[in-house]
Write a protein that holds these residues in place. Sequence first.
Motif, PDB file in Angstrom:
ATOM      1  N   THR A  50      -3.318  -6.082  -9.402  1.00 63.49           N
ATOM      2  CA  THR A  50      -3.494  -4.633  -9.506  1.00 63.49           C
ATOM      3  C   THR A  50      -3.984  -4.325 -10.921  1.00 63.49           C
ATOM      4  OG1 THR A  50      -1.193  -4.326 -10.213  1.00 63.49           O
ATOM      5  CG2 THR A  50      -1.644  -4.123  -7.867  1.00 63.49           C
TER       6      THR A  50
ATOM      7  N   ASN B 248       6.833  -7.732  -6.418  1.00 61.72           N
ATOM      8  CA  ASN B 248       6.469  -7.587  -5.007  1.00 61.72           C
ATOM      9  C   ASN B 248       7.699  -7.606  -4.090  1.00 61.72           C
ATOM     10  OD1 ASN B 248       3.701  -7.329  -5.476  1.00 61.72           O
ATOM     11  ND2 ASN B 248       3.445  -9.543  -5.563  1.00 61.72           N
TER      12      ASN B 248
ATOM     13  N   HIS C 192       3.100  -8.329   5.364  1.00 57.63           N
ATOM     14  CA  HIS C 192       3.166  -6.904   5.035  1.00 57.63           C
ATOM     15  C   HIS C 192       4.494  -6.314   5.482  1.00 57.63           C
ATOM     16  CE1 HIS C 192       1.600  -2.880   4.203  1.00 57.63           C
ATOM     17  NE2 HIS C 192       2.186  -2.503   5.322  1.00 57.63           N
TER      18      HIS C 192
ATOM     19  N   ARG D 138      -2.872  -7.226  -2.892  1.00 58.29           N
ATOM     20  CA  ARG D 138      -2.072  -6.738  -1.769  1.00 58.29           C
ATOM     21  C   ARG D 138      -2.581  -5.404  -1.205  1.00 58.29           C
ATOM     22  NH1 ARG D 138       1.681 -10.318  -1.248  1.00 58.29           N
ATOM     23  NH2 ARG D 138       2.467  -9.160   0.555  1.00 58.29           N
ATOM     24  N   MET D 139      -2.839  -4.452  -2.059  1.00 55.62           N
ATOM     25  CA  MET D 139      -3.268  -3.151  -1.559  1.00 55.62           C
ATOM     26  C   MET D 139      -4.635  -3.250  -0.885  1.00 55.62           C
ATOM     27  SD  MET D 139      -2.493  -0.095  -0.972  1.00 55.62           S
ATOM     28  CE  MET D 139      -0.977   0.022  -1.922  1.00 55.62           C
ATOM     29  N   ASP D 140      -5.536  -4.022  -1.475  1.00 54.36           N
ATOM     30  CA  ASP D 140      -6.869  -4.177  -0.885  1.00 54.36           C
ATOM     31  C   ASP D 140      -6.802  -4.942   0.439  1.00 54.36           C
ATOM     32  OD1 ASP D 140      -8.474  -2.906  -2.953  1.00 54.36           O
ATOM     33  OD2 ASP D 140      -7.836  -4.549  -4.220  1.00 54.36           O
TER      34      ASP D 140
ATOM     35  N   TYR E 290      -4.270  -4.934   2.475  1.00 51.87           N
ATOM     36  CA  TYR E 290      -3.723  -3.998   3.463  1.00 51.87           C
ATOM     37  C   TYR E 290      -4.817  -3.040   3.959  1.00 51.87           C
ATOM     38  CZ  TYR E 290      -1.442   0.096   5.395  1.00 51.87           C
ATOM     39  OH  TYR E 290      -1.108   1.156   6.205  1.00 51.87           O
ATOM     40  N   ASN E 291      -5.575  -2.493   3.034  1.00 52.07           N
ATOM     41  CA  ASN E 291      -6.624  -1.557   3.440  1.00 52.07           C
ATOM     42  C   ASN E 291      -7.681  -2.230   4.309  1.00 52.07           C
ATOM     43  OD1 ASN E 291      -5.525   0.691   2.163  1.00 52.07           O
ATOM     44  ND2 ASN E 291      -6.481   0.186   0.194  1.00 52.07           N
TER      45      ASN E 291
ATOM     46  N   LYS F 276      -5.982  -2.593   7.686  1.00 49.74           N
ATOM     47  CA  LYS F 276      -5.061  -1.487   7.989  1.00 49.74           C
ATOM     48  C   LYS F 276      -4.988  -1.183   9.481  1.00 49.74           C
ATOM     49  CE  LYS F 276      -3.951   3.256   6.603  1.00 49.74           C
ATOM     50  NZ  LYS F 276      -3.609   3.719   7.977  1.00 49.74           N
TER      51      LYS F 276
END
Length: 686
Positions: free
Chosen positions: A255, A534, A565, A661-663, A665-666, A669
């Motif tokens: 991040t 995390n 996730h 992680r965020m990318d 997930y997106n 998604k």
Amino acid sequence: MVEHPHVIPWPENLPYDRQAITVPGTKRPGQTAHYRNAIFGLIDLNTPNAFKTMPEIFDAGLQVSRDRPFLGHRPILSKGPLKFANHFTWETYGQVDVRRRHIGSALHSFFKSGELGGGEFNTIGIWAPNRPEWQILDIVAQTYGMVSVSLYDTLGVGSVEYITNHAHLSVLFVSQEHISTLLRLSPQVSVLKMIVSIDNLDPEQKRIYSEWGKAQGLRILELRELEALGKQHPVQVIPASPEDVVSICYTSGTTGNPKGALLRHKNLAMAITSNMHGLSIADDAVLLSYLPLAHIYERICELCVVAIGGKVGYFTGDPLRLLEDAQILKPNFFPSVPRVLNRVYQSAMVAGATPGLKGNLFRRALQTKLDRLHTTGGVTHALWDRLVFRKIQAVLGGNLRLVSSGSAPISPDVMDFLKISFACEVTEGYGMTENCAACTKALPNDPTSSGTVGPPQPVNEIKLVDVPEMGYTAEDKPNPRGEVCVRGLNCFSEYYKDEKNTKATIDPEGWLHTGDVGEFDSVGRLKIIDRVKNIMKLAQGEYVALEKVENVYGGSPIVAQIYVHGDSLQAYLVAVMIPDPVQFASLATNVLGKPVVAEDIPALSAACEDARINAKVLSILVKEAKRSGLKGFETVKRLHLSMVPFSVETSTMTPTMKIRRMDAYNFYKTEIDALYALGEPVGSKL
């Protein structure tokens, strides 16, 4: 084999039952005592033959190998189609010495005149894949008072822009394909004054780039031009001090912006000194370089080879040609990572599962050698090495003496298999950019070391600090557990221009807090068991460390990549998994009752949609979870299979192959939301 003064051999009998010692009087509430290496103790700058600065390392190699090969590559015979020579061409230590003096002299003049520079340090950037020039340029920085800044070859434009400005890179050395990218980026990186092409350019290319650069206020040079300028105006090598900064090594965060670890001469030099203790490769060692040189792990491995005057052969840059490169080079030393070593294991195990005499021979050979390993630590066997394992050894050239695994956890079963199949020292270590990749390392021929990362390296001491919110304490039985904290001359002192992250990572007593949770066993070996970061809370209030869960599942041969996730509004975990093609093809063939081959990606993608196959893969993961002791709430309950891997190109992975992680997930998604829409499977509790 030349006896090298900087290599400290192991004692004749290694004390496997006492690999680390605790320092009396250092135990405090909430933490363990300080652990140190039991064989060599704690080394420092006053230790005999210790390297204090980086120029000493190249000088040591030059002294014993001036006229011997140093840096090698496979020449390109044609570009259309791309074809490489079936041999390596080499530059000697003496030739590299001349080149580093010419390049260093030219750069020194540019910095002195003010054409380059303007920042806190005389920084030079390197944006290129692994190649001889990369190592030469790093040696130039080490020996001419400059600070090297490495950019991953796969970095996106945003990170290149950030690092160029943050480190004040007035000059960047790049491979040809990056020149136009930098020229387009130049309005955003006003600190950049010069681009040096490592590749030779044809006259028309040079003209176009030079005119474009001139319009942007940038000077475009070729490396050969820079060398010619330095040859005309030679400058002597500039002495270094242990406290001088030699490199800013950016860690690709999952991040936010990359953090620049400020590494001093003493940090890197003492990390190399530490690795010289028990180094089991000869001065004529050959290392195959394929892991990114922008990563500290590969740099340290190559510098160890430099220190003893060995050879480094660079792969073609094409992962599909890696085995071909290995078979031509025949390396002794193969620094590697689990994702590559797992493929060796998986391919061998598929071959070993064949019916009939061939399969029986493999299984008998495997069991015989595993029994010997676990009893005596021995990894060779005259009969089975010749009949069975010679073929596996030939895959990497047949001449291995040292294989190291780092950067991520590797399954104990895989480690044991690699030890007996390669029939040489296969060691796992633990480290990070911030401690120059030199924290712990397993001892050779330790019968039970697989699953651990060994005792502390001689250069540092380690303690474990309680993580009460995760239930880890120094008083845990049978072994103490807690966050791994490291201190020693290999540890960095600050993130460049980042006081907040520096204070969060290094405490007032100089301990580097790694963010990893470890456990020391009864003989003093460290085992990494979790991550402090995390952590998320499930709907029922249970805390889950997602990276720990991913590492457990990642040990299964069927898993190439996995993203686990959790949602705080849900009571269970789901995952997106990219299966290993070889293993998955075998599984799909068995379930579907018709042949599916690893090369048929459309067929594998179709298999990912089959509910029977999904259930079978999920059952394999459940067995892995039980075997590793995961709790019910830590177990994945629903799974999405895909043949679209997480990658740097999709921004779902960092250049060091960590999942963003965020990318991630997106990116998935829709699929993840669909898994939760199905609800928790009935009877899924473990």
